[in-house]
Scaffold this motif. Structure first.
Motif, short mmCIF file in Angstrom:
data_model
loop_
_atom_site.label_atom_id
_atom_site.label_comp_id
_atom_site.label_asym_id
_atom_site.label_seq_id
_atom_site.Cartn_x
_atom_site.Cartn_y
_atom_site.Cartn_z
N HIS A 1 -10.79 -13.84 -3.35
CA HIS A 1 -10.05 -14.78 -4.18
C HIS A 1 -9.63 -14.18 -5.52
O HIS A 1 -8.88 -14.81 -6.26
N VAL A 2 -10.14 -13.03 -5.86
CA VAL A 2 -9.85 -12.40 -7.15
C VAL A 2 -9.21 -11.04 -6.89
O VAL A 2 -9.87 -10.13 -6.38
N GLN A 3 -7.94 -10.90 -7.22
CA GLN A 3 -7.23 -9.66 -6.96
C GLN A 3 -6.37 -9.29 -8.16
O GLN A 3 -6.07 -10.12 -9.01
N LEU A 4 -5.98 -8.01 -8.22
CA LEU A 4 -5.13 -7.53 -9.29
C LEU A 4 -3.69 -7.96 -9.04
O LEU A 4 -3.29 -8.15 -7.90
N ALA A 5 -2.94 -8.09 -10.11
CA ALA A 5 -1.55 -8.56 -10.01
C ALA A 5 -0.58 -7.41 -10.19
O ALA A 5 -0.84 -6.47 -10.93
N CYS A 6 0.56 -7.49 -9.50
CA CYS A 6 1.61 -6.49 -9.64
C CYS A 6 2.58 -6.90 -10.73
O CYS A 6 3.09 -8.02 -10.72
N LEU A 7 2.86 -5.99 -11.66
CA LEU A 7 3.85 -6.23 -12.71
C LEU A 7 5.09 -5.37 -12.43
O LEU A 7 4.96 -4.17 -12.18
N PRO A 8 6.28 -5.95 -12.47
CA PRO A 8 7.50 -5.21 -12.14
C PRO A 8 7.95 -4.29 -13.27
O PRO A 8 7.91 -4.67 -14.45
N ASP A 9 8.37 -3.07 -12.91
CA ASP A 9 8.98 -2.19 -13.91
C ASP A 9 10.50 -2.31 -13.76
O ASP A 9 11.01 -3.19 -13.06
N ALA A 10 11.23 -1.43 -14.42
CA ALA A 10 12.69 -1.54 -14.46
C ALA A 10 13.35 -1.33 -13.11
O ALA A 10 14.53 -1.67 -12.93
N THR A 11 12.65 -0.75 -12.15
CA THR A 11 13.27 -0.43 -10.85
C THR A 11 13.34 -1.63 -9.91
O THR A 11 14.11 -1.61 -8.95
N LEU A 12 12.56 -2.67 -10.18
CA LEU A 12 12.56 -3.83 -9.29
C LEU A 12 13.75 -4.75 -9.59
O LEU A 12 13.99 -5.12 -10.73
N ARG A 13 14.47 -5.15 -8.54
CA ARG A 13 15.58 -6.09 -8.70
C ARG A 13 15.05 -7.52 -8.55
O ARG A 13 15.07 -8.10 -7.47
N VAL A 14 14.59 -8.03 -9.66
CA VAL A 14 13.95 -9.35 -9.65
C VAL A 14 14.89 -10.43 -9.15
O VAL A 14 14.49 -11.34 -8.42
N SER A 15 16.15 -10.35 -9.50
CA SER A 15 17.12 -11.39 -9.12
C SER A 15 17.28 -11.52 -7.61
O SER A 15 17.77 -12.55 -7.13
N GLN A 16 16.88 -10.50 -6.85
CA GLN A 16 17.03 -10.54 -5.40
C GLN A 16 15.80 -11.12 -4.69
O GLN A 16 15.80 -11.26 -3.48
N THR B 1 -1.92 -10.09 -4.10
CA THR B 1 -1.03 -9.82 -5.21
C THR B 1 -0.87 -8.33 -5.42
O THR B 1 -0.69 -7.85 -6.53
N GLY B 2 -0.99 -7.55 -4.35
CA GLY B 2 -0.71 -6.14 -4.43
C GLY B 2 -1.78 -5.35 -5.15
O GLY B 2 -1.50 -4.55 -6.02
N SER B 3 -3.04 -5.58 -4.82
CA SER B 3 -4.11 -4.89 -5.52
C SER B 3 -4.71 -3.80 -4.65
O SER B 3 -4.60 -3.79 -3.44
N SER B 4 -5.39 -2.86 -5.28
CA SER B 4 -6.08 -1.79 -4.58
C SER B 4 -7.27 -1.35 -5.39
O SER B 4 -7.43 -1.74 -6.54
#
Length: 252
Positions: free
Chosen positions: A51-66, A218-221
């Protein structure tokens, strides 16, 4: 409180931490200023698990609008407090929303250029579903296409009323502040703060929890970085195969 979805009922992964310090953005003046973001340092690391995982934060390469599949969550008021006097629930609430073009949200019949360039707009043109009072600081999460993890693309910031037509929620864009976040973390680490990433609990790796479906991570490792999107991994494998083929002169 970490790892809890109902404030009235803790579970085996619920963890309580104290806040050691708060780092507020140096240009912050108000929620609508466009710099409504801060970092919290906890008094001790958080133990990752199911239930507890790390979160992914987007950098400039991610196209958030899509990104099309997005959700918000929080313990804020349900309904429109100015009309119903709604109270805050004890259980975490979530709702599916859509990203709305900021240019449309800034149009004359919507927010009339009140939204800053460091913000996102999400909800529905007709209203009905929205974040509300008490949800501020909560996540706006969008799923990576073709993958099973989410990007935290926004932080609940402000809005005019709750769930009104042409008045969707406004969110601080984490993508715009990615470099600021890294800079602050670099300053924190340079001051001699612990740099050991959170570790997976034994419970997380030893068995499958008794639930009907596995929630999308949430994309954790273990290393603390986001897991690679499937498309990136496939492109890498294809590139390796092509390289080996060129070196050996044989078809793989």
């Amino acid at each position: 409180m970490v790892g809890i979805t109902d404030l009235a009922q803790a579970n085996s992964e619920t963890q309580k931490r104290w806040i050691r310090q708060v780092v507020v953005h140096e240009y912050y003046t108000s929620a609508s200023s466009g710099f409504d973001i801060a970092l919290l340092e906890l008094d001790q690391p958080v133990r990752c698990g199911y239930h507890v995982q790390l979160a992914c934060l987007p950098d400039a390469t991610l196209r958030v609008s899509q990104l099309s599949e997005c959700f918000v969550s929080g313990w804020g008021a349900r309904g429109r407090p100015e009309v119903t006097g709604a109270s805050s629930p004890s259980a975490l609430q979530e709702a599916k929303v859509r990203l709305i073009d900021v240019n449309l949200c800034n149009s004359s019949q919507w927010y009339r250029a009140a939204i800053k360039r460091h913000s996102l707009c999400a909800g529905y043109p007709q209203g009905g579903i929205d974040t509300c009072q008490g949800d501020s600081g909560g996540p706006l999460m969008c799923r990576e296409k073709g993958a099973n993890f989410y990007w935290v693309v926004g932080l609940t910031s402000w809005g005019r009323g709750c769930a009104r037509a042409k008045r969707p929620g406004i969110y601080t864009s984490t993508q715009h502040f990615h470099e600021w976040i890294l800079h602050q973390l670099g300053r924190f680490c340079s001051m001699g703060a612990p740099t050991t990433p959170p570790t997976w609990s034994h419970q997380h790796v030893s068995h499958t929890p008794v639930q009907e479906t596995m929630p999308a991570p949430t994309g954790s490792s273990i290393s603390g970085f986001c897991c690679l999107p499937v498309r990136v991994l496939l492109e890498f494998i294809t590139g390796v195969k092509e390289l080996l083929q060129a070196l050996s002169g044989e078809k793989i």
